[in-house]
Design an enzyme around this catalytic site. Sequence first.
Site, PDB file in Angstrom:
ATOM      1  N   GLU A  67      18.832 -27.238 -31.512  1.00  0.00           N
ATOM      2  CA  GLU A  67      19.316 -26.666 -30.259  1.00  0.00           C
ATOM      3  C   GLU A  67      18.950 -27.608 -29.129  1.00  0.00           C
ATOM      4  OE1 GLU A  67      19.413 -22.621 -27.552  1.00  0.00           O
ATOM      5  OE2 GLU A  67      18.069 -22.673 -29.279  1.00  0.00           O
ATOM      6  N   CYS A 277      20.309 -19.815 -28.245  1.00  0.00           N
ATOM      7  CA  CYS A 277      20.693 -19.145 -27.005  1.00  0.00           C
ATOM      8  C   CYS A 277      21.808 -19.865 -26.250  1.00  0.00           C
ATOM      9  CB  CYS A 277      19.469 -18.991 -26.097  1.00  0.00           C
ATOM     10  SG  CYS A 277      18.290 -17.760 -26.696  1.00  0.00           S
ATOM     11  N   ASN A 408      24.631 -15.192 -32.081  1.00  0.00           N
ATOM     12  CA  ASN A 408      23.210 -15.522 -32.134  1.00  0.00           C
ATOM     13  C   ASN A 408      22.395 -14.459 -31.415  1.00  0.00           C
ATOM     14  OD1 ASN A 408      20.930 -17.678 -32.378  1.00  0.00           O
ATOM     15  ND2 ASN A 408      20.896 -17.064 -30.226  1.00  0.00           N
ATOM     16  N   GLU A 409      21.619 -13.699 -32.159  1.00  0.00           N
ATOM     17  CA  GLU A 409      20.615 -12.770 -31.615  1.00  0.00           C
ATOM     18  C   GLU A 409      21.188 -11.749 -30.639  1.00  0.00           C
ATOM     19  OE1 GLU A 409      17.253 -14.808 -30.013  1.00  0.00           O
ATOM     20  OE2 GLU A 409      16.838 -15.924 -31.844  1.00  0.00           O
TER      21      GLU A 409
END
Length: 858
Positions: A67, A277, A408-409
């Site tokens: 990331e 994120c 993602n999440e």
Amino acid sequence: MDDFSRRDVLRLASVFGMTSALAPLGTSTATAADGAVANGAHEYSLKIDPTRRGPTISDTMYGIFYEDINRAADGGLYAELVQNRSFEYSSVDNSGYTPLTAWSTVSTGGASGTAEVVDDAERLNEHNRHYLRLSLDGSGDAAGTYGVVNSGYNSGMFLESGKKYDFSVWARTDQARGTTLTVSPTDESGASLAAKPLRVELRGDRWSKYTGTFVARASSTTGRLTVAAGGAGTVRLDMVSLFPRDTFMNRPNGMRRDLAEKIAALRPSFLRFPGGCIVNTGSMYPYRAPDWPRARSYQWKDTIGPVERRATNANFWGYNQSYGLGYYEYFQFAEDIGAMPLPVVPSLVTGCGQNHVTEDPELLRQYVRDTLDLIEFANGSATTPWGRKRAEMGHPKPFGLTHIGIGNEEPLVDEYFERFLKFRRAVESAHPEVTVISNSGPDDSGPVFDRAWELGRSADVGMIDEHYYNDPEWFLTNNDRYDSYDRKGPKVFLGEYASEGNRFYNSLAEAAYMTGLERNADIVRLTSYAPLLANEDYVQWEPDMIWFDNATSWGSTSYETQKLFMNNIGDEVVPSTASSTPVPSTPITGSVGLSTWATSVAYDDVAVTSADGSALFGDDFSGEASQWRKTGERGSWSVSNGAYVQHDTSAENTLVIAGDSAWSDYDLHVRATKRSGSEGFLVAFGVTDADNYYWWNLGGWGNTRSVVEKATDGVRRTLVGDDTSIETGREYDLRIEIRGRRVALFLDGRKWGEFTDDKIAEPFRQVVTHDRDTGELIVKVVNAQDAVARSNIDLGRQVRVSPVARLTTLQGDPDAVNTADAQPIRPRQSTLPDVSNSFTHVFPAHSITFMRIRVQSA
């Protein structure tokens, strides 16, 4: 993240002083301990059955999670030396930015002019709108120049003597006879670092690309790049670039060699990109010039094609990202290091604290189409529209994408899953060979996690991506996490995990946990430590696997641990059992505490009574609060109207403590009223000190969740929770009942929840795998305690055993940290003689040992 102290180690072992964190745990691989010996060692038995085979270990077991966090791309893995090369930095992205961030003006020979970043009809293109306009007034002597100098990242550019550097710029001039650009690398003082500057002759008032190369005549870690012009007129500059020629695999627009080589040395089986994120935060709408929000979710189509035509974007982690390192480069890098590419695309539901659903059916259809186009870009032939674009970039052969992650999440799990199913339906219809991966949110447990797995199982999802970061004790106590997973349900992609710290003790805990991952290789199919990279001058998150500055890079202790596992995987698990560490069980002990988080609260009528009802402590705040001890300078506490009030609504963790740290088996009762602020109450028990305690967090996370958290040296993890919120102005009656290691919690007289904190942080863990190519058993043993582990290793009588084994060991002080100046935790190679079907080996304290034993059928 807070560092951990030696208390963690003391919690794990000594033959005479084990604590309650090591209460016995019955796992499927443990038998009764043989006992301790008097010389400070523990005695263990390790039984291996080389004739049997357990689960096959996936070829994709260990990979890397990449990331763009901690300046992992620009200023990191992406080898570009110029910061803000296209003048796209903006205060909209970061309040500290201007279009000339990292740039300053410079003049020689009395020349002068102005330097202005503009966005007008003369721009380079719609995605690269801002450029630098130099207005030269013709002053100064004949050799005088006026221009700009770029300072690069960190303290400056790293330039090495004797190395080649490639310069490029897009430029234009309004002078009919042309304009000469003078390009020179310098050190911080302005002294030239090249034998002679580059002379770049600009011709014409249309954008053209100009290039040149120089050889550095001296080394510097504070290098600069000067670009200047003489005479009069207007010069426009954009995409000012300086690249080392020596990139990984010598690729133009490539990767910084030392970082890429460290990544390649891990031998990762997959590369997950472009992040966590940054994938699903910001605006979900594609780039629209000129006035669409700059902070967009990651759009893969923005990141391919010529670099001067790629968009830039505000990074979720607080800085600007150029997309010079884009999807094509990720695919190419994965191929270069022999890894499977695993991209993750946004789902139109945000995460990472930006909990929002984009309700736009046409936009959702576009995102699904973009995902199908991405698969075509990776896998399509050169005759397909997106396969042709890949071929035009230099890679006619398909990259061979087999897995793709959606989202993602996302904490809004039902909304996310509704969209996930639409992505999966489209992908499986067009590309049934591609596995579509969902996720279970940002935690290892809780309502989001449980709901995500419920939905995944009911929809027969092939693989679910789990993420969690926890303290070392969690990793030591949860070695059996995947033992009970449904063998017929979705497989696990453990896409992000790490113990919260970069000490060797953290690595020992991670290694112990990894033995459980391998033992459950039929469930856990892909795993990746995260994050991968951290520039030491731009740290948004710790811990990290590989650290770097401009000139050097070094692996953390976790890098060495991951590398050891990733380079010694084996093909299948070999059944083994080991004895456990003998540990006495002790009750939860500690004093009590009150705290707040961005909230003003009034506490009253605090009472602590023993299990038999006798009073241990009481305070109705009719006088001064002299019995309470502050743990820091945070918060504003005072007695007001017969209550103990914390007034400051901006202060976080204002913990005050009272009572005896030796208390056990007691009830804590308190009345609490929220006065103002964003959260609720924090009532602590079992308090050892300011960093070690339990607390009941009612109305946490912006008054959206209530949990009990256990803090170990400042790092908290959740034990139980629900969605209770707290009303302002209402008095609540709180009672906490501690009996041994069981805790029950009562809210207004009704049981809110309960838990028993009795899992062991077992310090001795093992797994054994078989390497088909070499015929070796790989015996992997972690000893995460102060005491050495004397172990009898029994291979049975049905195999012939080579008398010499190969050892690789990581060993050292549990507080050791690898740094740029010293890496105390490095692998040591050795041989072990006198190996037989039954032999004894002493595993050092605080060690990870991989023992390769060659065996043949008897």
